[in-house]
Write a protein that holds these residues in place. Sequence first.
Motif, PDB file in Angstrom:
ATOM      1  N   ASN A 121      55.551  57.074   4.132  1.00 60.41           N
ATOM      2  CA  ASN A 121      56.504  56.294   4.932  1.00 60.41           C
ATOM      3  C   ASN A 121      56.157  54.809   4.972  1.00 60.41           C
ATOM      4  O   ASN A 121      57.056  53.965   5.033  1.00 60.41           O
ATOM      5  CB  ASN A 121      56.615  56.888   6.339  1.00 60.41           C
ATOM      6  N   PHE A 130      59.157  52.410   3.780  1.00 62.50           N
ATOM      7  CA  PHE A 130      59.723  51.371   4.657  1.00 62.50           C
ATOM      8  C   PHE A 130      59.217  49.971   4.292  1.00 62.50           C
ATOM      9  O   PHE A 130      59.492  49.007   5.005  1.00 62.50           O
ATOM     10  CB  PHE A 130      59.379  51.662   6.127  1.00 62.50           C
ATOM     11  N   ASP A 134      57.819  58.573  11.163  1.00 65.47           N
ATOM     12  CA  ASP A 134      59.025  58.905  10.394  1.00 65.47           C
ATOM     13  C   ASP A 134      60.149  57.886  10.543  1.00 65.47           C
ATOM     14  O   ASP A 134      61.142  57.942   9.814  1.00 65.47           O
ATOM     15  CB  ASP A 134      59.551  60.295  10.781  1.00 65.47           C
ATOM     16  N   ASP A 135      60.018  56.986  11.500  1.00 66.64           N
ATOM     17  CA  ASP A 135      61.057  55.987  11.743  1.00 66.64           C
ATOM     18  C   ASP A 135      60.455  54.607  11.492  1.00 66.64           C
ATOM     19  O   ASP A 135      59.332  54.330  11.933  1.00 66.64           O
ATOM     20  CB  ASP A 135      61.529  56.135  13.205  1.00 66.64           C
ATOM     21  N   ALA A 136      61.201  53.761  10.783  1.00 67.82           N
ATOM     22  CA  ALA A 136      60.648  52.448  10.407  1.00 67.82           C
ATOM     23  C   ALA A 136      60.239  51.649  11.647  1.00 67.82           C
ATOM     24  O   ALA A 136      59.181  51.009  11.669  1.00 67.82           O
ATOM     25  CB  ALA A 136      61.672  51.678   9.585  1.00 67.82           C
ATOM     26  N   GLY A 137      61.072  51.701  12.693  1.00 71.55           N
ATOM     27  CA  GLY A 137      60.799  50.907  13.891  1.00 71.55           C
ATOM     28  C   GLY A 137      59.531  51.369  14.606  1.00 71.55           C
ATOM     29  O   GLY A 137      58.681  50.548  14.988  1.00 71.55           O
ATOM     30  N   THR A 138      59.383  52.682  14.785  1.00 71.58           N
ATOM     31  CA  THR A 138      58.195  53.169  15.507  1.00 71.58           C
ATOM     32  C   THR A 138      56.945  52.982  14.662  1.00 71.58           C
ATOM     33  O   THR A 138      55.885  52.645  15.185  1.00 71.58           O
ATOM     34  CB  THR A 138      58.342  54.649  15.922  1.00 71.58           C
ATOM     35  N   SER A 163      57.016  61.416  15.282  1.00 73.86           N
ATOM     36  CA  SER A 163      57.439  60.462  16.323  1.00 73.86           C
ATOM     37  C   SER A 163      56.822  59.076  16.104  1.00 73.86           C
ATOM     38  O   SER A 163      57.337  58.085  16.602  1.00 73.86           O
ATOM     39  CB  SER A 163      57.071  60.990  17.709  1.00 73.86           C
TER      40      SER A 163
END
Length: 390
Positions: A259, A263, A227-231, A224
């Motif tokens: 990551n 990213f 794993d996501d570029a934005g977070t 959470s």
Amino acid sequence: MMSAPPIPGPIVCVVGARPNYMKMAPLFRAFALRAELPRAVLIHTGQHYDVAMNERLFADLEMPAPDRNLEVGSGTHAVQTAEVMRRFEPAVDELRPGCVVVVGDVNSTLACSLVAVKKGIPVVHVEAGLRSFDRAMPEEINRILTDQMADLLYTTERAAADNLLREGIPGERIRFVGNVMIDSLLRHRQRAPVPADTLAQAGLPRSVVEGAAGYGVVTLHRPSNVDDAGTLREALAVLREVARRLPLVWPVHPRARANIDRFGLAGALDGVAITLLPPQGYLEMVGLMANARLVLTDSGGIQEETTALAVPCLTMRDNTERPITVEQGTNTLVGRDLARALACVDAIVAGGGKRGRTPELWDGHAADRIAADLSAWLGLSDRQRLAVNS
Ligand code: UD1
């Protein structure tokens, strides 16, 4: 004449990933100390495989090398879980365990429980009943399903029993015994190296942790957050701002490391007082945390360890499955909310921040209580076993 009850097969103890080791080490030791218990066999699924994530931790925890390593490695959740099951089943068929002991909430915990329960082998879950109520967390699914399969559920805090009873688990299976992870912490804390030595060992200046202001420790690895570029960008922005107030030391988990590179976010850490380290041994990590002004983390176990060490913890999540660390301990949930994080950091820098107390039964003896209870549950109290042997 009555025939003696059969002596059960071995206690098969399962570990898969790093946070399992500090929970299993005291259990394995406590089982070995009770002569009436059958022999304990340690199986590593191989979910974590790096030397840095494995062998060093086993040595730090004075845990013997696993009897078997199933070498499953990484994969998607489905592949990893299925592969653990495929490889664990023949081991179980061969060993015919009296019970299978699983700890925590990783994919290996779920996979091995599922194999055992379908073979009619009792499943013992240590650290049962924790709930974040966030089904987007893979660990939450693993916890719920493992607890449904377990015959014996050992809990670390009283609220866990309420969660289990609500899910229809019979009360007589649930036993509040305290926290085996804190058994490890209390046993090994005195052996932890001083932080400056840990930095020097990594080829970094000792001064990073020797400044008058002190330092903070970071760990981040939850999907959470990373794993996501934005977070991940948001999380790094929080760290950058915190580092303006307090230098930070960050042992980077392989998932986060991969990551950051993927990213293209490495630049976000340039020019700020954040020192990156490779994954650390257990003792190094305890030393870093015990001497820190604060810890910023999304780990489950570190929320508990900081509470036991009385070091303020800012948890970069919106929920926790370990509410006692917030209610009684030093933990505060800050998510990726910059204002909230900075308000806590300012309070800590100014006055030490949240002071907690040690939760009930986090006393270093949880594994002994589990071994004694398991012995009775298996029908192997000392007296009975003496009768068997006579
Ligand atoms: C797992 C657990 C998590 C636990 C964490 C501690 C599950 C669902 N998650 O997450 O609960 O908090 O371990 O670390 O079981 N990798 C390596 N070397 C290793 C292991 C992993 O480089 O020894 C890399 C691989 O690229 C892998 C990634 O890290 O794809 C993630 O590893 P994985 O075991 O899938 O999950 P964790 O994020 O470590």
